[in-house]
Each structure stands twice: as structure tokens, then as C-alpha cells.
Design a protein around this motif. Structure first.
Motif, PDB file in Angstrom:
ATOM      1  N   SER A 556       0.823  -1.206   0.000  1.00 44.81           N
ATOM      2  CA  SER A 556       0.000   0.000   0.000  1.00 44.81           C
ATOM      3  C   SER A 556       0.859   1.260   0.000  1.00 44.81           C
ATOM      4  O   SER A 556       0.586   2.214  -0.742  1.00 44.81           O
ATOM      5  CB  SER A 556      -0.926  -0.007   1.219  1.00 44.81           C
ATOM      6  N   GLU A 557       1.894   1.257   0.806  1.00 42.67           N
ATOM      7  CA  GLU A 557       2.757   2.440   0.884  1.00 42.67           C
ATOM      8  C   GLU A 557       3.464   2.698  -0.439  1.00 42.67           C
ATOM      9  O   GLU A 557       3.546   3.834  -0.911  1.00 42.67           O
ATOM     10  CB  GLU A 557       3.783   2.250   2.000  1.00 42.67           C
ATOM     11  N   ARG A 560       1.154   4.035  -3.122  1.00 42.37           N
ATOM     12  CA  ARG A 560       0.750   5.426  -2.894  1.00 42.37           C
ATOM     13  C   ARG A 560       1.910   6.392  -3.071  1.00 42.37           C
ATOM     14  O   ARG A 560       1.722   7.608  -3.096  1.00 42.37           O
ATOM     15  CB  ARG A 560       0.172   5.583  -1.485  1.00 42.37           C
ATOM     16  N   SER A 574       1.098   8.470  -8.696  1.00 45.65           N
ATOM     17  CA  SER A 574       1.096   7.221  -7.944  1.00 45.65           C
ATOM     18  C   SER A 574      -0.077   6.405  -8.430  1.00 45.65           C
ATOM     19  O   SER A 574      -1.065   6.933  -8.952  1.00 45.65           O
ATOM     20  CB  SER A 574       0.983   7.463  -6.433  1.00 45.65           C
ATOM     21  N   TYR A 576      -2.266   4.519  -6.713  1.00 47.01           N
ATOM     22  CA  TYR A 576      -3.510   4.685  -5.952  1.00 47.01           C
ATOM     23  C   TYR A 576      -4.123   6.064  -6.160  1.00 47.01           C
ATOM     24  O   TYR A 576      -5.348   6.214  -6.156  1.00 47.01           O
ATOM     25  CB  TYR A 576      -3.249   4.421  -4.472  1.00 47.01           C
ATOM     26  N   ALA A 577      -3.290   7.087  -6.373  1.00 45.05           N
ATOM     27  CA  ALA A 577      -3.834   8.416  -6.637  1.00 45.05           C
ATOM     28  C   ALA A 577      -4.636   8.426  -7.930  1.00 45.05           C
ATOM     29  O   ALA A 577      -5.661   9.109  -8.047  1.00 45.05           O
ATOM     30  CB  ALA A 577      -2.700   9.441  -6.713  1.00 45.05           C
ATOM     31  N   ASP A 580      -7.935   6.959  -6.943  1.00 43.81           N
ATOM     32  CA  ASP A 580      -8.717   7.753  -5.986  1.00 43.81           C
ATOM     33  C   ASP A 580      -9.625   8.762  -6.675  1.00 43.81           C
ATOM     34  O   ASP A 580     -10.673   9.138  -6.137  1.00 43.81           O
ATOM     35  CB  ASP A 580      -7.775   8.498  -5.024  1.00 43.81           C
ATOM     36  N   TRP A 687      -6.165  -1.842  -4.532  1.00 42.14           N
ATOM     37  CA  TRP A 687      -6.537  -0.501  -4.054  1.00 42.14           C
ATOM     38  C   TRP A 687      -7.903  -0.507  -3.370  1.00 42.14           C
ATOM     39  O   TRP A 687      -8.080   0.103  -2.306  1.00 42.14           O
ATOM     40  CB  TRP A 687      -6.546   0.460  -5.243  1.00 42.14           C
ATOM     41  N   ARG A 691      -7.868   0.696   0.586  1.00 41.92           N
ATOM     42  CA  ARG A 691      -8.430   2.009   0.919  1.00 41.92           C
ATOM     43  C   ARG A 691      -9.403   1.951   2.103  1.00 41.92           C
ATOM     44  O   ARG A 691      -9.769   2.982   2.653  1.00 41.92           O
ATOM     45  CB  ARG A 691      -9.156   2.600  -0.295  1.00 41.92           C
TER      46      ARG A 691
END
Length: 1307
Positions: A556-557, A560, A574, A576-577, A580, A687, A691
Motif C-alpha cells: 500500500s505504501e 501510494r 502514484s 492509488y492516486a 482515488d 486498491w 483504501r
């Protein structure tokens, strides 16, 4: 006459694209053009008179020669070219060498038909100037050509045949062509692969021939009717030809001398040429020529061909494209961008490809966040931007950004647009002028908002190009033919992107870097943003070797983590961004469904799970072993809120929330057989899980578990549990922490061979928990115990332990539920099932099955799944050989009822119904003639039930092969099986379980047909030399190894068979443990092989096991056979006492069961005599000898029994005891018995006579022995058996030598 280079007439140049038989369309177009010229001039015009130069590649080279060099009319050219194509592209599939030979032969025939000598050189023909393009096979980038005129450069002068064949030689359909003198021979191929549109080469050739100052009035370029739209990602030369055409149109379109014609809509590619094929090409071309646009172009062509031109060849080469314009608002291209050829070609086709009518081009590019949509568009614009005069790049994330962006872009183009509004901006694009022409391109980037009507911002006109990038795949409907669903990168593209961003230039890459990169990009499933982000992180931290370990520890880190890049994305760099961004557009229910689905496997849970679970109100539990807490109802409530908010399931309601997820490219719908799967990209899947906060994880975890375990329902007749295992893995990892009801359901889903013991331990623990809570006499404890019992049978094959449990619960349930209740019947059926595996106590098993079935029909009804299960188990047992014809008859009645029940309940097409039909077919087939009519009727029903899906097609073919075999149509059956092998390999992979099941079916077929040589060749492809039998296909590999070992053993090669059979036996023991039914065949084959190899000690151990098995299972294993083999092993090891005991006991049992005259009994008697003979106890053997003398003339048995071995062995015993008269009588009886068994004309009988001949020879009765040998030789000569002839001739020489020796001695 050939056009002279000294003439001052303006040039007319013809350029013909390379292609295939569709080049015929070029001649049809020329026919129309020449017809108009002839009509206007009042005389017949020939192409060779009109064009000064014809340049061609590929098959069009033949057209150029026929109408240009040989001065043929258009009609004659069409006829001859069509005939050549028919010969070169026949209906049957041919290899490249054959096709090349056919081409040469067809060209020769065409020349002969026109009276042209076959050795005529290209330079000797006097039509117009022609240029036929080719390239060297070792340097395809350089244009070379054959010409029928001389140039300043030395060149090989080919024959007409050589020139056409070289020009046409397009691999892989054709082989390269050898040209040149003896010392300068080289291989060449067609230039069509490198220069598919030779218009530019035509201008250069004309300049070389006529000089750069010569004026040109016409350059006519003809395509062959192929289309890039039909070949996206396929035929690169089509893309290249169209790009060249577009470039020339852009440069020379305003000169009035360049024209491009190619049939649109395109002509489908042709694999072979028939009359109807040519008719189709003609019809397509006629439609194209009737189009008003084409009609106008042809008229313009006629006018241009006679006008004086102001353009020389030199000035034409200097014409440049219109001035470029700045790309208004275009972001920079990422420095790590990697070209993706297939989607880029699609964009070129859609936006730049030729069309019949002018229209506004609209391309939709959709894909998940981070898939590289924007970068793909930027790269396209940078590469092809000069095809447009204005490019306007607009942020389309909202109505406001579109309006302000469009106005700002126009203001940047020209000050006259200051102060305009949106309507005025769209009007300006729709009404071209000197500032905004028709050649504009609008890019609407990130049009993700599903409420946005993007079409409102399209200028109302029939020109310009529009590109839309979006996560919303439903925008496809705006332009369905020009929609690109941008998938992930290819493996090579992703690897290049990672190494470029992580290491830099390719010069710095090392071989091990690529190996590491491939592992990393595979982890990201080749998603561009993830690959580049990883590369940037690796570059910064110098961690290529350790990156995967970091990803596993801190997924996860890392996902992101944002990298710094100069392209202007609307989110941080990133993974995950990028995802999102989608959250703001999702409703609460859509986000809830996404969160629940994140607990399942990303490959996609079936959509039908939602409707099936809703039908059970999300509350069903197959195992109600212990009471539930409040979290259970909470999970049900959440599922009802998300999936059935109106209190009932509605497809439209579920479609709405799935559509939301699709619009953001978070999930995709994938058809799989008759169902739809909700599939994720793995990183979106990760993701969606990562999240969630702790509270969300608790509630969505419970809801996902409830949805999954709700599907375990043995009575709904729906076998969806087999599809759920991948989605249950997350829960199985934590199974011991779950409620026992959920644990039991998960064990039902958890169907992997390698985890049998783990499942058993879970069920043991469940049983103990329920037992501790409710005691031994509670029905819930009994239920948990019976579930454990069934798993003992399935996993450990410990039927004895299973029987103990089942009997215990049967007795308990009779007490607590009553003797004729459904719970008692359930235990009774399981008890019968466990006992049936032992093949003993047949009457008790049948009584239990019948009683259980009666009770279930009475208490549950005939339709209940438990009733059906008992009925099927009973039918399966009855179909075994030991139940005989009566068993088959009863089984057929049960299965007929079961088929009718399941058809009525679930339909004929359900897998459970079809499996029952297949079982009934097997039953009918085993019953022979009595059920032939029913077999035929049922076969027709079964064959009609297969769908067109690939997997079902495999099942249908498998079934068809089996049907052909049942019908005795063996050649057709073999053909089907061979097709299946190829299909299965392509579809499932060589060593996949599904493909190996197909191989097993074919192997067993060949085995039944006794085609052992073919069988061995087949099996060696799959049974590897390392004999490492493991993995998901271990059962199939073991079966194949067993069949291969048996085949080799039968062929008399025990030393070769031994390692194979040993590996198969070890695999069987690993799989089945001490369950003798599972390992019996492997035990027998290995033991027999060891016996052949004289490894008596090891063989003895295996045969002892077989004798034990034989006593466990009456009529399944021959006790006599096992005892004989065990006794032989003991005998050979000089363990005479035990050998005598084994033979004596077995002889007594066989004589009692089968009679003293049975061949097996007599064999055991012979071995008993042999053992006593070895012990030198002939007096004890004498009564047995007398018994054998009474029996030998009346031994029962046929070809498959050891009767001849018994007679040979007994005769040899008599010989050793010097009882020669009795021995001769036995030998002669053996000869008579051989004649009875095989027939007097059979070669096996001829061979068996050798035993008597040998006996007579040993008794010095040479003349009698010679008579038999001569009769044998005559038969072998008649049969053409050379090997046996040589053997008999050697025996006759031995006899002659002895006879001569005796005569000499007597003299």
C-alpha cells in the motif's frame, strides 16, 4: 511503342500497391478509367499507350507486365490475372514451396496462351515502361527494381517469368525467389512488405528515366481494396500503405495531379480464389465506382490526364505540406513513454485512414486510470500532428473546463476569437475559413463524468477529428467502430518502460536486468502508471534487485508513493492516486459493492452469485451447526441494502451500480460460458481493499463472507461452488477464526487436491466444537460427524473409518429421529456408500441403498437433492460388473427417472442433467443390443445440447468421439480424438488437467483398438523422462504413465517400462494411501514388471498385497492369479515351503470355486507339482501327477486362459521324469488344442506346432520333426513372414546336419 524519354508530352504515371488477389480490383478501376478515356477520344485506348510509366509491387507486378509491357487490353488482363490467382490461391491449404511452384507454372501457362516464349527477357517486350519492385532477402530496406528499359546502372536482366515471380514472392505465403547469373545468384522477395505503396518510388523512377525537369500531369495511385480497419494490430503493410497515401495527399492533394483510388468499403481478405470470389471483388468494385465521390474523381482524372501541367518532377519533390501550427494546450510527453504499436495503429486507421465520404472522425479511447490514455494521444499528436492545421487539447473533466478550455485554445490561435462564447467557438470550427480550416483536431481529455454529455461539444459539421479519453467505457456508443479499449501494455512494452525509467538508456541495460524487470511488471499486470512509478522509485533508491521484496512487505505504501514527472496529469504520479479520482463519482451502494468484491479474486466472481444469493435472501446456511451472533444479521442487512434496496432482486437495479463501476473503468464484464464475471485489474483490486479503514474492513469482510457461504446449497441443483474456490482463498487463510457454520461451508468450496489433510483437520475441529457444545446425541453433532465421514472417503479413502462413523450415526439417528426419517436415511445412504468401496457385503449395501431411497422418496419426495444423490449412488454401484445384467437393468431404470426429474426441475442443459444423461448412455452401451434404440435416441438428444462456446465445443468433440466408438465407427472416432488433442493443447495448454483428460480418452481408445505403436508415440509427448508426477494434473499424469508403462511392458521391454511403472505406483500411493482400489492397477503392473525383470524380492512384497486385496474383494481380483505370481516369486527365491503352502491353498480355493478342470486350477496344480519337484519330493508329487493326467485332456478355457502354458509345463515335467510316452501324448494334445483355439489356418497355430517338433527332435525322431518343420516353412513362405522363415530354415539345417552325421556314422 514504348514511350520515349525524349518525348515532351506531360507524364502520366501509374502506381499499383502490392496485396493479394484483390489486386484484381485495380484492373476493374482502370477499366472504368480507360473506358471514359476511350469514350471521350472516340477510339480504343490501351493502358500501354496512355501511361508513360507503371510502377508495381506484389501481385500487381503481373498486372503491370500484362497490360503495360505485353500491351494487352484491360479485359484480357483481367482474364489472365484471374486465372493466375486461381492457380496460386487454391481452395485447399498449401505450403509456401507449393504455392511458389504454382505461381511459376501459372505465369508460364499465361505466357504460352499469348504466344510469348518462356525465355523472353523483360527487356525484350515493347510496351510502356514498367518498374517491378523487389528487395533483397538480406536487406529489405533498400528499393530494387526490374525494368524493361535500360538505365545508367548495371542490372540483371530477368525473364518475364523471373520478374513476375520475384515481384510476387511475399513471405510467408511464398518462398523467396533466386535471381541472377550463376556466380551472382541471390534470394529476393517482393517489395510489398517494405514499400506496399510505391508512389514515391514511381516519382523517383520517372525522374531517373525522364530527368527532373520533365513535367508530370498525372500520378494515379491504386490501392488493392485492403483496409486498415480489418487489420488493426495485424498487417503492418496496410497501415504503411495508407500512411504513405495520406502523406502524399497532404503534400500533393492541392496540385491537381495526384489521385488515390482504393475500393471502400474494403474487400475482405481472401484465402483462396473461386469464381464467386472474383464475383465478390467485382461487385465491391462496381459499388465503389458508382459512388458519386469516386465518379467525380474519375472525371477529374480524365481531365488531368490531358491538361498541361506546371509541375516538373523536381518541383513536385519540393512541394511541402501546409505550415504547421502550434499544439494549443498539448501537455508534454512523458520521458518514459514507450510506443504501443497496436493501439497506435488503430488510432492512425481511425483518424487518418481513407474514406469514401468526407465525415467527422471521432475516436474514443477508454481505459482504467493510469493505463496511458492521455500519453497515447499526446504521442499520436506529436507523431501525426502535421496532418492537421489546428490541434486543440481540452480538459474535459467538466462542462466548465470544456467551455473555458475551448475558448482559450481558439484565442491562442488567433486574436479574432477574443470575447467569443462557447456557441461561437463551436460555430467557428463548423464553418471553416482562412484561420480555422477543415483540418482541425479536438482532444477532449479525461471525459470521465458519466453525467457529462460530451457530444454536445461536437461542432455540427462533416469535417475535423475528435479524440476523447475517458475511464467511462460506455462512451463507446458515440463511435462504436472507432473505440479503443486501452488495455495494459504488452510484456515487452512494460519491460522497456520499467528499465527506461529505472536505469535509463538501453546501453546501460544488462541481461539480468530484463529478467528482474519481467518479474516486476508481471506483478503489476503491465499497467503503465504502475510500471513507470516503480521504475522511478527504483531509480531513486537503486533497488531493482530488491524491489519485489519491498512491494510484498509494503504494498500500500509503495503504490501510494508519488514520483515527480513533468507531464501535467490531474493527479499525483502514484497508482492509488490515479484510482482515488474515481471515488467522488461513486454512489454509496456502488462503493459498497466495490468494497465487497475486493475480498474475492480479481479474476472475477460470477454476476449470477448476486441474484442467486438474493433469491435465498442472503440468509441460507447449509450447515446450521451452532447459533449465530448479531454480526450475522448485520452482514445480511448490508447485502440487502446494496443489492436489493427495494426488498427484491431486480437486474436493472444491480446493473445500475455495476454500470457506475464500469463508467470509472474499475471493473469490466467478461463473458464466461453462460455467465458474466465482474473482473478487476489486480492493482484496482488491491486498491479497493487497501483504501478501507478498520471498521469498513470488518463489515465488508463479513458481508463478502456471507455472500460467498450463502451459495453453498446442495439442494438448489446449482453447481456454482466449484467456481468459488479462488474467491474463498482470503477467508480460508483465516478459517479457524471464523464461525463453524462458515468453516463448514468454506470446506465445501475448498476443493484442492493438495489440501485434503488441512480440510480434514478443520472438520475434525468443527466436530469437536459442536460435540462440546451439544453432546454426542444432538442432531447437530451427528451432522458435523457425517460431514467429516464424507471427507474421510473423499480425501483419505479410509472407508473402514468412514464406515465406523456412518454406522455410529445411523444407529444414533434411528434412536433420536426414528428408523424411517430423512436424517436416518441420510446416514443410511452414507453408510452404504462407504461400504460399497470394499466390494464386499454386496447384499447389505444394496439393502441399505434401497431402504434409504424408499425413505427419502417418502419423506423428502423424489425431487429432493438427497433423494437424487442416493438414486445416483445406487445406480453407479449397480453398473459394476459384479452386479451383472440385472444390475444394469435396474441402473437404467433409476437413471431414466433421474434424467426425467432433473430435466423437469432444472432443464436438460444443466451440467447435472447432462452428467446423468452421459451415465445413462454408458449404461445403455453396456447393455448391448437390448438398448440400441434407446441409445440412439438419447445420443441425438445429448449431441443437440452443446453450445458454441470453446469449452463446450471441446466437450462436444469428446462426446462425439466416444459416440463414434460406441457405434463402431472407429476411424471417425480416431479423427475426432486427434482434432481434440490439437484443440485442447491450443486452448488449455499441453499439461493442463483438461487437456490431459482429452489425451487419456484418446489413449484409452488406442489401447482398446490395440494400436500400441501409435499409443506409445502419443504418450511419450506427455510422460516426461524425469517422471516427476505432481501438481494439479498429477492424477492425469499418473494415468498416462500407467498406460505407457503397460504398453511398453506388453511389447516385451520390461527394463524400459520399470521406471515408468515405479513412478506411477509411487504417485498412486501418495494419492490414495492404503486405499487398495486406488492403487490396485499400479500395484499389479509394477509387480508383473519386476517379475519379468527377475527382481523377485520386491515383486513378492507387491504380490502379497494383491493376495490380501483379493481376499478383501470377491470377484474383483483373481485370487488364483495373485497367488500364482506370489508363489512364483517364492519359488524363484527357493522359499519352497511357503511357495508350496501358497500354491496348495490357492489350488484348493480355485478348485472349489471354479472346478478342477478350470485352467487356473490346473495352472496352480502344475506349480504345486513344480514346487515338490524342486524340493525333490517326487513321491508326494505323484498323486498330483496322476490327477493332472486325468485332467489335461479336458481343461476348460479359451485363448485368454493359460491352458497352453499348463500343457507345456506338464509335458516338460513328464519329460524330466523320463515318462516320454505320457509326455508325447500331452504334447500332441497340446497341438490339437492349439488348432481348436486358433484354427488350422492361423499362423499362431503354425507357430505352436514347433513345440511338438522340438520334442520329437530331442527324442531323435528327426524325420517326424522335419515333416512338421517343412509344413511350417511352407505356411510362412505363403504368408510372406521372412523372420519366421529364417528361423525354420535354421531348424531344418540342424536336422539335416544330424541326419547326415548319423548316416556317416552308420556307413
Amino acid at each position: 511503342m514504348r514511350h520515349n524519354s525524349d518525348s515532351k508530352e506531360d507524364l502520366r504515371i501509374l502506381s499499383l500497391d502490392g496485396g493479394d488477389a484483390r489486386c484484381t480490383s485495380q484492373v476493374f478501376i482502370l477499366r472504368e478509367y480507360i473506358s471514359r478515356l476511350s469514350s471521350d477520344s472516340g477510339r480504343e485506348v490501351l493502358p500501354c499507350e496512355h501511361f508513360h510509366l507503371i510502377t508495381a509491387v506484389g501481385p500487381a507486378g503481373a498486372v503491370a507486365v500484362l497490360m503495360g509491357a505485353l500491351k494487352m487490353s484491360i479485359d484480357d488482363t483481367i482474364d489472365l490475372f484471374a486465372q493466375i490467382c486461381r492457380d496460386v490461391y487454391p481452395a485447399e491449404e498449401i505450403v509456401s514451396q507449393t504455392r511458389s511452384e504454382a505461381l511459376r507454372s501459372a505465369v508460364e501457362s499465361a505466357l504460352v496462351s499469348k504466344g510469348v516464349a518462356l525465355n523472353t527477357l523483360l527487356s525484350q517486350v515493347t510496351g510502356t515502361n514498367i518498374v517491378l519492385g523487389y528487395v533483397s532477402a538480406t536487406n529489405i530496406g533498400t528499393w530494387r527494381a526490374f525494368r524493361n528499359y535500360t538505365t545508367r546502372h548495371h542490372a540483371y536482366d530477368p525473364t518475364i517469368i523471373e520478374a513476375i515471380c520475384a515481384c510476387w514472392a511475399m513471405p510467408p505465403q511464398f518462398e523467396g525467389f533466386i535471381v541472377g547469373t550463376e556466380i551472382e545468384k541471390s534470394m529476393v522477395i517482393s517489395a510489398a512488405s517494405t514499400f506496399p505503396n510505391p508512389a514515391l518510388q514511381a516519382i523517383q523512377e520517372a525522374s531517373d528515366l525522364y530527368g527532373p525537369e520533365r513535367r508530370v500531369c498525372l500520378l494515379l495511385s491504386l490501392g488493392y481494396g485492403g483496409s486498415m480497419r480489418r487489420n488493426v494490430g495485424g498487417d503492418d503493410k496496410l497501415v504503411q500503405a495508407e500512411v504513405t497515401a495520406h502523406e502524399l495527399e497532404r503534400r500533393w492533394g492541392m496540385t491537381g495531379l495526384y489521385y488515390r483510388l482504393s475500393v471502400i468499403p474494403s474487400i475482405a481478405a481472401v484465402e483462396y480464389i473461386a469464381q464467386e470470389t472474383l464475383g465478390s471483388i467485382s461487385a465491391h468494385t462496381s459499388d465503389y465506382l458508382l459512388n458519386p465521390v469516386t465518379d467525380r474523381v474519375l472525371d477529374q482524372l480524365v481531365k488531368a490526364s490531358s491538361h498541361n501541367s506546371r509541375f516538373t518532377l523536381k518541383s513536385l519533390a519540393q512541394v511541402t505540406a501546409p505550415p504547421k501550427v502550434s499544439f494549443s494546450g498539448l501537455p508534454p510527453l512523458s520521458p518514459y513513454y514507450v510506443q504501443r504499436d497496436t493501439p497506435m495503429n488503430h488510432m492512425v486507421v481511425s483518424l487518418l485512414g481513407s474514406e469514401v465520404e468526407e465525415r467527422q472522425r471521432v475516436l474514443i479511447l477508454t481505459g482504467m486510470g493510469g493505463s496511458g490514455k492521455t500519453q497515447m494521444v499526446i504521442a499520436f499528436i506529436r507523431e501525426n500532428g502535421d496532418c492537421f492545421q489546428n490541434v486543440l487539447f481540452i480538459d474535459a473533466s467538466s462542462t466548465k473546463t470544456i467551455e473555458t478550455g475551448l475558448i482559450a485554445r481558439l484565442r491562442a490561435i488567433d486574436k479574432s476569437f477574443q470575447g467569443i462564447d462557447l456557441d461561437s467557438a463551436l460555430e467557428a470550427l463548423a464553418q471553416p475559413n482562412e484561420v480555422i480550416t477543415t483540418k482541425w483536431c479536438l482532444v477532449f481529455d479525461n471525459a470521465d463524468d458519466p453525467t457529462l454529455d460530451i457530444a454536445e461539444f461536437f461542432p455540427a459539421c462533416d469535417h475535423g477529428a475528435i479524440i476523447i479519453t475517458s475511464r467511462n467505457a460506455q462512451l463507446e456508443s458515440i463511435s462504436p467502430n472507432d473505440h479503443i479499449s486501452l488495455e495494459v501494455m504488452t510484456k515487452d512494452e512494460a519491460c522497456e518502460a520499467l528499465l527506461s525509467s529505472a536505469i535509463g538508456s538501453k546501453d546501460s541495460w544488462r541481461p539480468h536486468h530484463r529478467r528482474l524487470a519481467l518479474d516486476i511488471v508481471k506483478e503489476f499486470e503491465y499497467l503503465p502508471i504502475a510500471v513507470v512509478q516503480a521504475g522511478c522509485y527504483i531509480r531513486k533508491n537503486k533497488c531493482l534487485e530488491t524491489y519485489l521484496g519491498r512491494l510484498e512487505a509494503s504494498r500500500s505504501e509503495l503504490l501510494r508513493h508519488a514520483s515527480m514527472q513533468r507531464d501535467k496529469l490531474r493527479y499525483k504520479h502514484s497508482v492509488y492516486a490515479a484510482f482515488d479520482i474515481s471515488l467522488t463519482s461513486l454512489s454509496e451502494r456502488a462503493l459498497g459493492l466495490l468494497s465487497i468484491l475486493s475480498y474475492y479474486d480479481y479474476t472475477g466472481i460470477p454476476r449470477s452469485v448476486l441474484s442467486l444469493a438474493a433469491a435465498k435472501n442472503f440468509a441460507h446456511e447449509d450447515y446450521e451447526l451452532m447459533d449465530r451472533g448479531s454480526d450475522f444479521q448485520e452482514a445480511i442487512g448490508l447485502l440487502r441494502h446494496i443489492i436489493t434496496p427495494k426488498g427484491k432482486f431486480e437486474d436493472v437495479e444491480v446493473d445500475r451500480i455495476i454500470e457506475e463501476l464500469q463508467q470509472s473503468s474499475l471493473i469490466s464484464l467478461v463473458s464466461f460460458d453462460s455467465d458474466i464475471k465482474l473482473r478487476f485489474h489486480p492493482l484496482i483490486h488491491a486498491w479497493a481493499y487497501d483504501r478501507q479503514n478498520d471498521e469498513e474492513r470488518r463489515k465488508y469482510h463479513d458481508a463478502a463472507l456471507r455472500l460467498l457461504t450463502c451459495m453453498v446449497d446442495e439442494n438448489d441443483g446449482i453447481d456454482i461452488e466449484s467456481e468459488l474456490y479462488p474467491h474463498a482463498r482470503r477467508f480460508i487463510k483465516e478459517i479457524s477464526a471464523l464461525h463453524v457454520n462458515d468453516q463448514s461451508a468454506l470446506v465445501e468450496i475448498w476443493q484442492t487436491d493438495s489440501e485434503g489433510q488441512a480440510r480434514l483437520m478443520i472438520l475434525e475441529d468443527i466436530y469437536q466444537q459442536v460435540r462440546a457444545a451439544y453432546g454426542d446425541t444432538d442432531i447437530r453433532t451427528s451432522q458435523a460427524h457425517l460431514v467429516l465421514c464424507i471427507l474421510y472417503i473423499r480425501e483419505t479413502y479410509d472407508t473402514l473409518k468412514a464406515e465406523v462413523i456412518a454406522r455410529q450415526e445411523y444407529e444414533l439417528r434411528k434412536t433420536i429421529s426414528g428408523p424411517r426419517t430423512a436424517p436416518t436415511a441420510e446416514a443410511m445412504s452414507i453408510l452404504a456408500f462407504s461400504m460399497d468401496f470394499s466390494f464386499t457385503r454386496k447384499e447389505e449395501v444394496m439393502d441399505l441403498f434401497h431402504t434409504a431411497l424408499d425413505i427419502q422418496q417418502e419423506t423428502l419426495g423424489p425431487n429432493h437433492f438427497s433423494t437424487q444423490a442416493t438414486m445416483q449412488m445406487l445406480a453407479t454401484s449397480l453398473m459394476r460388473d459384479d452386479h451383472g445384467p440385472d444390475g444394469l437393468e435396474e441402473a437404467s431404470i433409476l437413471l431414466e427417472k433421474l434424467v426425467a426429474t432433473r430435466s423437469a426441475l432444472w432443464g436438460v442443459d444443466r451440467p447435472e442433467t447432462l452428467e446423468t444423461i452421459d451415465q445413462l448412455l454408458e449404461c445403455y452401451a453396456a447393455m448391448g443390443d437390448a438398448k440400441q434404440e434407446k441409445l440412439k435416441e438419447l445420443l441425438e438428444i445429448r449431441q443437440s445440447r452443446y453450445s458454441s462456446s470453446p469449452s463446450d465445443s471441446v466437450a462436444a468433440l469428446t462426446f462425439q468421439g466416444h459416440v463414434y466408438e460406441l457405434q463402431g465407427r472407429h476411424e471417425e472416432a480416431e479423427s475426432v480424438y486427434r482434432e481434440l488433442i490439437k484443440t485442447g493443447r491450443d486452448m488449455f495448454g499441453d499439461l493442463s488437467p483438461r487437456n490431459l483428460n482429452i489425451v487419456i480418452a484418446f489413449a484409452e481408445f488406442l489401447q482398446r483398438r490395440k494400436k500400441y505403436a501409435e499409443l506409445e508415440v502419443l504418450l511419450h509427448q506427455y510422460v516426461r523422462t524425469d517422471l516427476n508426477i505432481h501438481g494439479t494434473a498429477r492424477d492425469q499424469l499418473r494415468s498416462l504413465a500407467t498406460i505407457l508403462g503397460e504398453t511398453i511392458l506388453l511389447d516385451g521391454r520390461p527394463e524400459e517400462a520399470l521406471p515408468i511403472l515405479r513412478a506411477a505406483y509411487i504417485a498412486a500411493v501418495d494419492r490414495f494411501g492404503s486405499f487398495w482400489v486406488g492403487i490396485l492397477q499400479n500395484n499389479q503392473l509394477l509387480a508383473e514388471c519386476l517379475l519379468e525383470q527377475k527382481q523377485y524380492g520386491e515383486a513378492e512384497l507387491l504380490f502379497r498385497e494383491q493376495v490380501h486385496y483379493a481376499h478383501l474383494a470377491d470377484n474383483v481380483i483373481s485370487k488364483a492369479e495373485s497367488s500364482v505370481h506370489l508363489g512364483v516369486c517364492l519359488l524363484e527365491q527357493e522359499k519352497y515351503e511357503e511357495a508350496e503352502s501358497v500354491f496348495k491353498d490357492a489350488y484348493g480355493e480355485s478348485k472349489e470355486e471354479s472346478g478342477a478342470m478350470h485352467a487356473e486350477s490346473c495352472r496352480l496344480l502344475c506349480y504345486l507339482i513344480l514346487t515338490l519337484e524342486k524340493k525333490n519330493e517326487l513321491e508326494r508329487a505323484e498323486p498330483l501327477m496322476q490327477e493332472m493326467l486325468k485332467l489335461y485332456e479336458n481343461i476348460d478355457g479359451g485363448k485368454e486362459t493359460p491352458i497352453l502354458w499348463v500343457l507345456s509345463t506338464f509335458a516338460e515335467i513328464l519329460e524330466r521324469q523320463k515318462r516320454l510316452t505320457e509326455a508325447e501324448a500331452v504334447w500332441r494334445h497340446r497341438e490339437e488344442k492349439s488348432r481348436d483355439l486358433f484354427g488350422a489356418d492361423h499362423l499362431q497355430y503354425v507357430a505352436e506346432r514347433g513345440a511338438l517338433a522340438m520334442f520329437l527332435f530331442q527324442q531323435r525322431r528327426y524325420t517326424e520333426s522335419k515333416t512338421i518343420r517343412e509344413e511350417q516353412l511352407a505356411r510362412y513362405i505363403e504368408a510372406g513372414d521372412i523372420n519366421r522363415q529364417d528361423f525354420i530354415k535354421e531348424k531344418l539345417r540342424e536336422i539335416e546336419e544330424v541326419l547326415i552325421s548319423e548316416n556317416v556314422g552308420a556307413a
